[in-house]
Design an enzyme around this catalytic site. Structure first.
Site, PDB file in Angstrom:
ATOM      1  N   ASP A  76       0.822  -1.207   0.000  1.00 14.95           N
ATOM      2  CA  ASP A  76       0.000   0.000   0.000  1.00 14.95           C
ATOM      3  C   ASP A  76       0.860   1.263   0.000  1.00 14.95           C
ATOM      4  O   ASP A  76       2.087   1.198   0.145  1.00 14.95           O
ATOM      5  CB  ASP A  76      -0.948  -0.006   1.215  1.00 14.95           C
ATOM      6  CG  ASP A  76      -0.237  -0.381   2.521  1.00 14.95           C
ATOM      7  OD1 ASP A  76       1.013  -0.327   2.558  1.00 14.95           O
ATOM      8  OD2 ASP A  76      -0.920  -0.714   3.495  1.00 14.95           O
ATOM      9  N   GLU A 152      -9.515  -1.871   5.670  1.00 17.80           N
ATOM     10  CA  GLU A 152     -10.126  -1.604   6.973  1.00 17.80           C
ATOM     11  C   GLU A 152     -11.357  -2.499   7.164  1.00 17.80           C
ATOM     12  O   GLU A 152     -11.860  -3.092   6.193  1.00 17.80           O
ATOM     13  CB  GLU A 152     -10.524  -0.123   7.042  1.00 17.80           C
ATOM     14  CG  GLU A 152      -9.355   0.855   6.888  1.00 17.80           C
ATOM     15  CD  GLU A 152      -8.465   0.956   8.133  1.00 17.80           C
ATOM     16  OE1 GLU A 152      -8.490   0.047   8.997  1.00 17.80           O
ATOM     17  OE2 GLU A 152      -7.729   1.962   8.234  1.00 17.80           O
TER      18      GLU A 152
HETATM   19  C1  GLP Z   1      -0.200   0.431   8.656  1.00 21.22           C
HETATM   20  C2  GLP Z   1       0.022  -0.377   7.373  1.00 21.22           C
HETATM   21  C3  GLP Z   1      -0.177  -1.851   7.610  1.00 21.22           C
HETATM   22  C4  GLP Z   1       0.555  -2.266   8.866  1.00 21.22           C
HETATM   23  C5  GLP Z   1      -0.056  -1.583  10.065  1.00 21.22           C
HETATM   24  C6  GLP Z   1       0.585  -1.962  11.395  1.00 21.22           C
HETATM   25  O1  GLP Z   1      -1.448   1.016   8.752  1.00 21.22           O
HETATM   26  N1  GLP Z   1      -0.800   0.030   6.289  1.00 21.22           N
HETATM   27  O2  GLP Z   1       0.287  -2.566   6.476  1.00 21.22           O
HETATM   28  O3  GLP Z   1       0.483  -3.660   9.026  1.00 21.22           O
HETATM   29  O4  GLP Z   1       0.038  -0.192   9.887  1.00 21.22           O
HETATM   30  O5  GLP Z   1       1.731  -1.211  11.630  1.00 21.22           O
HETATM   31  P1  GLP Z   1       2.759  -1.437  12.790  1.00 21.22           P
HETATM   32  O6  GLP Z   1       3.588  -2.592  12.391  1.00 21.22           O
HETATM   33  O7  GLP Z   1       3.549  -0.164  12.842  1.00 21.22           O
HETATM   34  O8  GLP Z   1       1.973  -1.684  14.022  1.00 21.22           O
END
Ligand code: GLP
Length: 253
Positions: A76, A152
């Site tokens: 993404d 989401e």
């Molecule tokens: C973001 C990304 C996700 C990711 C998530 C968790 O929103 N779009 O792909 O898995 O956050 O992030 P973190 O690993 O910093 O908790």
């Protein structure tokens, strides 16, 4: 490190510490590249995979891994951020992986957050995935609300690459990377759940107590679009690496 078979198709590894976490995740990538040097990897951003990327870079620098034939597709990107914006996922990948290994620049793919209208970016990425895919190993983090990529709650399981609005909880969680919550982009272009499920293998990574509920719902809860990651129960080859805190709400024998 403890290995548990949660259900058919899902193998769970619970690690003791950060070093084990990075090693378990990097081992999965290393094994694949040994079998298939020209593998296609699906890549996540976020804090969770950072140590896995650092471990992959150090294995490359030690001559243990070669990425010269690898192709990558990121999950993404924020809509409206330029590729060079410090919080863009383009910048994240450059810093944590691309600058440290030998993936050819033309083989690194991320959706563009700059293209206008944004729908054109989604359509172009979908076309590229269709042309070059399927992905051999899709690596995923997870949001506290169970999101994968930026899919989401409420996103259909057959969704393709699309533009999505970030959930308020995601905007709040991701605001730690920006100087103010108002600066967090409200939209993203994300690979759909349908695209994710088409990968040959999936590896899901989660760390910390804040992910415990999402992990329990994903692996042992009802399969529902309200928990996007629960779609993974429909896949036949999922490898999950979690620390003890993220595993704390799982019912294990
Ligand atoms: C973001 C990304 C996700 C990711 C998530 C968790 O929103 N779009 O792909 O898995 O956050 O992030 P973190 O690993 O910093 O908790």
């Amino acid at each position: 490190m403890q290995k548990v078979k949660v259900r058919s198709g899902i193998e769970l590894v619970i690690v003791e510490n950060e070093a084990e976490f990075a090693k378990a995740a990097a081992d999965k990538v290393s094994e694949l590249l040994k079998q298939k040097p020209n593998a296609i990897l699906g890549l996540p951003t976020g804090s969770t995979p950072e140590t896995m990327y650092a471990e992959l870079v150090s294995r490359y620098k030690a001559g243990l891994l070669d990425f010269s034939q690898v192709t990558t597709f990121n999950l993404d990107e924020y809509v409206g951020l330029s590729d060079t914006h410090p919080q863009s996922y383009h910048s994240f990948m450059k810093k944590h992986l691309f600058d440290g290994v030998n993936i050819p620049s033309e083989a690194r793919h991320l959706p563009s957050g700059e293209t206008k209208p944004a729908e054109e970016s989604a359509a172009a990425y979908e076309a590229l995935l269709t042309k070059l895919g399927p992905i051999d190993l899709m690596i995923l983090g997870i949001g506290t609300n169970g999101h994968i990529g930026f899919n989401e709650p409420g996103t259909p399981f057959d969704s393709r690459v699309h533009i999505t609005s970030l959930a308020p909880s995601t905007i709040q969680a991701n605001s730690r990377f920006f100087s103010d919550e108002s600066e967090v982009p409200r939209e993203a272009v994300t690979t759909g759940i349908g695209n994710i499920l088409e990968a040959r293998q999936i590896m899901l990574l989660a760390k910390g107590e804040s992910k415990a509920e999402a992990i329990a719902a994903t692996l042992q809860g009802e399969v529902t679009i309200e928990v996007p990651a629960s779609a993974l129960q429909q896949h036949n080859s999922v490898y999950v690496v979690v620390d003890k805190a993220a595993a704390s709400l799982l019912k294990l024998e």
